[in-house]
Design a protein around this motif. Structure first.
Motif, PDB file in Angstrom:
ATOM      1  N   ALA A 575       0.874  -1.173  -0.175  1.00 33.34           N
ATOM      2  CA  ALA A 575       0.002   0.001  -0.019  1.00 33.34           C
ATOM      3  C   ALA A 575       0.987   1.368   0.055  1.00 33.34           C
ATOM      4  N   HIS A 576       0.539   2.108  -0.726  1.00 37.07           N
ATOM      5  CA  HIS A 576       1.206   3.437  -0.850  1.00 37.07           C
ATOM      6  C   HIS A 576       0.463   4.707  -0.475  1.00 37.07           C
ATOM      7  N   PRO A 577       0.541   5.596   0.628  1.00 38.53           N
ATOM      8  CA  PRO A 577      -0.131   6.738   0.847  1.00 38.53           C
ATOM      9  C   PRO A 577       0.045   7.866  -0.141  1.00 38.53           C
ATOM     10  N   HIS A 633       2.992  12.716  -4.354  1.00 40.94           N
ATOM     11  CA  HIS A 633       4.074  11.792  -4.146  1.00 40.94           C
ATOM     12  C   HIS A 633       3.295  10.712  -3.050  1.00 40.94           C
ATOM     13  N   CYS A 634       4.228   9.695  -3.021  1.00 39.84           N
ATOM     14  CA  CYS A 634       3.799   8.746  -1.968  1.00 39.84           C
ATOM     15  C   CYS A 634       4.381   9.221  -0.671  1.00 39.84           C
ATOM     16  N   HIS A 635       3.724   9.247   0.371  1.00 39.84           N
ATOM     17  CA  HIS A 635       4.290   9.704   1.688  1.00 39.84           C
ATOM     18  C   HIS A 635       4.965   8.815   2.654  1.00 39.84           C
ATOM     19  N   ILE A 636       5.292   7.455   2.072  1.00 32.57           N
ATOM     20  CA  ILE A 636       6.308   6.719   2.532  1.00 32.57           C
ATOM     21  C   ILE A 636       7.585   7.382   2.341  1.00 32.57           C
ATOM     22  N   LEU A 637       8.349   7.981   3.113  1.00 32.95           N
ATOM     23  CA  LEU A 637       9.292   9.125   2.702  1.00 32.95           C
ATOM     24  C   LEU A 637      10.250   8.587   2.083  1.00 32.95           C
ATOM     25  N   GLU A 638      10.750   7.430   2.102  1.00 37.82           N
ATOM     26  CA  GLU A 638      11.644   6.660   1.568  1.00 37.82           C
ATOM     27  C   GLU A 638      11.383   6.549  -0.062  1.00 37.82           C
ATOM     28  N   HIS A 639      10.081   6.335  -0.233  1.00 35.61           N
ATOM     29  CA  HIS A 639       9.818   6.253  -1.707  1.00 35.61           C
ATOM     30  C   HIS A 639       9.704   7.628  -2.289  1.00 35.61           C
ATOM     31  N   GLU A 640       9.056   8.496  -1.509  1.00 34.19           N
ATOM     32  CA  GLU A 640       9.381   9.856  -1.926  1.00 34.19           C
ATOM     33  C   GLU A 640      10.542  10.237  -2.480  1.00 34.19           C
ATOM     34  N   GLY A 643      12.035   9.004  -5.509  1.00 33.87           N
ATOM     35  CA  GLY A 643      11.267   9.242  -6.477  1.00 33.87           C
ATOM     36  C   GLY A 643      10.013   9.118  -6.986  1.00 33.87           C
ATOM     37  N   MET A 644       9.484   8.495  -5.943  1.00 35.63           N
ATOM     38  CA  MET A 644       7.967   8.236  -6.215  1.00 35.63           C
ATOM     39  C   MET A 644       6.964   9.663  -5.935  1.00 35.63           C
ATOM     40  N   MET A 645       7.486  10.525  -6.769  1.00 38.08           N
ATOM     41  CA  MET A 645       6.992  11.977  -6.428  1.00 38.08           C
ATOM     42  C   MET A 645       6.773  12.494  -8.275  1.00 38.08           C
TER      43      MET A 645
HETATM   44 CU   LIG Z   1       5.226   4.165  -1.551  1.00 34.95          CU
END
Ligand SMILES: [Cu+2]
Length: 652
Positions: A575-577, A633-640, A643-645
């Motif tokens: 899941a991605h917020p 962006h995704c608010h899983i900060l490591e994903h952000e 580049g998930m932004m």
């Molecule tokens: Cu994510």
């Protein structure tokens, strides 16, 4: 409390027959939440029709199931010892000793008990009989329990700032980003970041219509930014990756609060460094009041019945080191730790009066999703989502909250005087839905774990109850939407720069296999613990619409005044917020289903489960700037950071 014996006992052996003739009450008189070195007050009441002598055993069973026997020189003594081997509390007692309503105080619990639920048992045997022979502990005559916490932290309440009004009528806030030190674990110091302090920052208390101005001084040894998460403000004031505050410099944004009462927050948003800087402690709450919230009978005494809660998990080594570096395979899903912090302290205790209280909960964690609930399934009422109040309180016993999301809940403690409540995360119930691949779950994902305890004292004086209604939410008609934008969340594929590994999901059977593959992420992290999530960006591990963040690329262009539907589909295993700057949105549906009542409010972050498509609707109003983008962006900060932004501009 008393456990009534059953008739079955009468058919058992002699010593059990002795027990059947006795009745014992064992009650813990004071708070049933105990801390280190606290006393334990017991009321012991004994009645018997048996003329023979008996031995009384009182034992405490610890969370690891070992028994600790309480021993006293005589029945009336308050001087007690604890023994790990079977010792009678009192021997050769008889009914005619007339023990009733006896209160004994155990002055001090032994030090270094493991934290958790303790059970007190009382058992009677024939005098001299072996207490273990008869398995009496299976059917104790009396039982009560208490919760023991090692840690004597009381919930810290962040300082609340209301600003200083300047000549232009602006409320001015001075915020300093600084390095700090904090003792999370006893006898250790952890290097931290804080805002006007060592860890976290003050709560900014403002009202709708306020004009705010800030002096944000960066005293760190590196650049940073401060983003106002959930705020509807111009892009150049937003504090995203383009509003960098260089070290030693001061950023002076200003904006008007043009939105409804809500709990927002602020945190850094520096490209590639957000996870690390938030993890070190840069975050704080913003509370907005408005005429609606002022008119409602809601708890609003900050820190008394209106409790701010920044919930974060941290990985802290025994020597205090709090590194945000990747160590485990599951870290690819985002950095998670075993210590639960609320307002910067590990599993603290809130002391509350027995009245209705409000908890404003921010999931300020980098990556962990919580499934909040109380150990006794105490009901609570969600009254607000990210962007403001719901139409009415929604009764719940579970509430999940992803990184970046906020929820306000009411908790009715009016009948809980003298009790304790334990706020936990029932993560094992949720993680199969958020982390499809079991290998991505860490130990806590498969458990129920503690967040905070609440010790309820005497009745309070706020005289509040749970209101029937809260506010009105104007729905946005779907037919008003002029654009429907698709956003597809993806993970797992390495790009060509990583060589010929290709699409890991297809060629290697999914993320789980990476652990076994020395060519995959697991091998890389294992070989080099200094990897950061920014490096994952180059690999394209986490993407939106098959792209990683490029600050030179504007991904979406939106016309000011337009109503839009954003359709967010999650093709990933976890899941991605999904967070959108500038606006608050309403959830239209999840896989075609209307949102649950507790989600039917204004949101800026929505958790999108694997294989799920969430449609949200919003209007882009007030602020256009073709030159300065907002982020989604995704608010899983490591994903952000990986580049998930993406970036959008609102044009006139
Ligand atoms: Cu994510």
């Amino acid at each position: 409390m008393k456990i009534l014996f059953t008739g079955m006992l009468l058919f058992l052996l002699n010593s059990v027959v002795a027990q059947a003739n006795w009745q014992i009450n064992l009650d813990i008189l004071d708070h049933s939440l105990k801390k280190n070195n606290e006393s334990l007050k017991l009321q012991l009441e004994i009645q018997s029709s048996d003329k023979s002598k008996a031995d009384l055993y009182v034992a405490v069973q610890s969370p690891d199931s070992s028994l600790l026997f309480i021993q006293a020189p005589n029945l009336f003594s308050e001087s007690v010892n604890f023994s790990t081997t079977p010792v009678a509390y009192a021997t050769n007692i008889s009914a005619n000793q007339g023990v009733s309503g006896r209160v004994l105080t155990i002055p001090q619990l032994p030090a270094n008990l493991p934290a958790g639920q303790y059970h007190l048992y009382a058992v009677i045997t024939q005098a001299g009989a072996d207490v273990f022979q008869q398995n009496l502990w299976q059917t104790p005559l009396a039982h009560d329990s208490f919760l023991y916490v090692n840690n004597a932290n009381f919930l810290a309440i962040p300082q609340q700032l209301t600003g200083v009004i300047n000549e232009q009528g602006q409320k001015v806030f001075d915020l300093t980003l600084q390095k700090g030190q904090k003792s999370f674990l006893p006898d250790t110091q952890t290097a931290t970041y804080g805002i006007n302090g060592h860890y976290l920052g003050p709560t900014l208390r403002v009202s709708r219509g306020d004009k705010l101005a800030f002096n944000i001084s960066n005293q760190l040894d590196e650049p940073s930014t401060i983003h106002w998460h959930g705020a509807h403000i111009p892009a150049k004031m937003d504090g995203g990756p383009h509003q960098i505050i260089e070290q030693g410099s001061t950023w002076k944004p200003f904006f008007e609060i043009k939105q409804a009462a809500a709990t927002l927050w602020y945190h850094p948003h520096l490209e590639g460094k957000t996870a690390e800087q938030v993890y070190k402690g840069l975050a704080g709450l913003i509370i907005i009041d408005d005429s609606v919230s002022d008119s409602l009978a809601l708890p609003n005494r900050y820190g008394e019945d209106d409790i701010p809660m920044v919930v974060q998990d941290r990985r802290i080594a025994d020597n205090g080191d709090m590194s945000s570096q990747l160590k485990n395979m599951t870290d690819v899903m985002g950095l998670r730790g075993k210590y639960m912090l609320v307002n910067g302290d590990i599993t603290p205790t809130l002391e509350s009066h027995a009245q209705v209280i409000r908890l404003r909960i921010l999931n300020g964690s980098n990556a962990r999703i919580y499934n909040f609930g109380f150990a006794d399934n105490h009901e609570f009422y969600q009254i607000a989502t990210d962007g403001g109040l719901l139409t009415r309180p929604v009764p719940l016993t579970r509430m999940h909250l992803a990184p970046g999301e906020r929820a306000e809940i009411l908790l009715d403690l009016r009948t809980d005087s003298g009790q304790y409540l334990l706020l936990q995360s029932f993560s094992a119930e949720l993680s199969p839905l958020t982390l499809k691949n079991a290998m991505m779950r860490d130990a806590l994902d498969m458990q129920t774990f503690d967040i905070m305890s609440i010790r309820v004292g005497q009745a309070g004086d706020n005289n509040l109850s749970i209101p029937a209604t809260l506010t009105t939410i104007e729905q946005i008609p779907v037919e008003n939407a002029v654009v429907n934008r698709p956003f597809v969340l993806q993970e797992g594929r390495m790009n060509n720069s990583m060589g010929d590994m290709g699409d890991m999901n297809n060629s290697m059977g999914g993320m789980g296999d990476m652990n076994n593959s020395m060519g995959g992420m697991g091998g890389m992290i294992g070989a080099n613990n200094t990897e950061t999530f920014a490096n994952l960006s180059n690999m394209g591990m986490f993407r939106i619409n098959d792209k990683v963040m490029d600050r030179e690329r504007v991904d979406e262009t939106i016309r000011l005044g337009d109503t839009e539907i954003w359709t967010i589909s999650n093709e990933a295993d976890m899941a991605h917020p999904f967070h959108i700057h500038d606006i608050q949105f309403l959830i239209l549906d999840r896989n075609g289903q209307k949102p649950a009542p507790e989600e039917a409010g204004w949101k800026d972050t929505v958790l999108v489960f694997p294989d799920e498509t969430v449609r949200v609707i919003t209007r882009f109003e007030d602020f256009a700037d073709p030159d300065v983008p907002y982020m989604y962006h995704c608010h899983i900060l490591e994903h952000e950071d990986a580049g998930m932004m993406g970036q959008f501009v609102v044009i006139p």
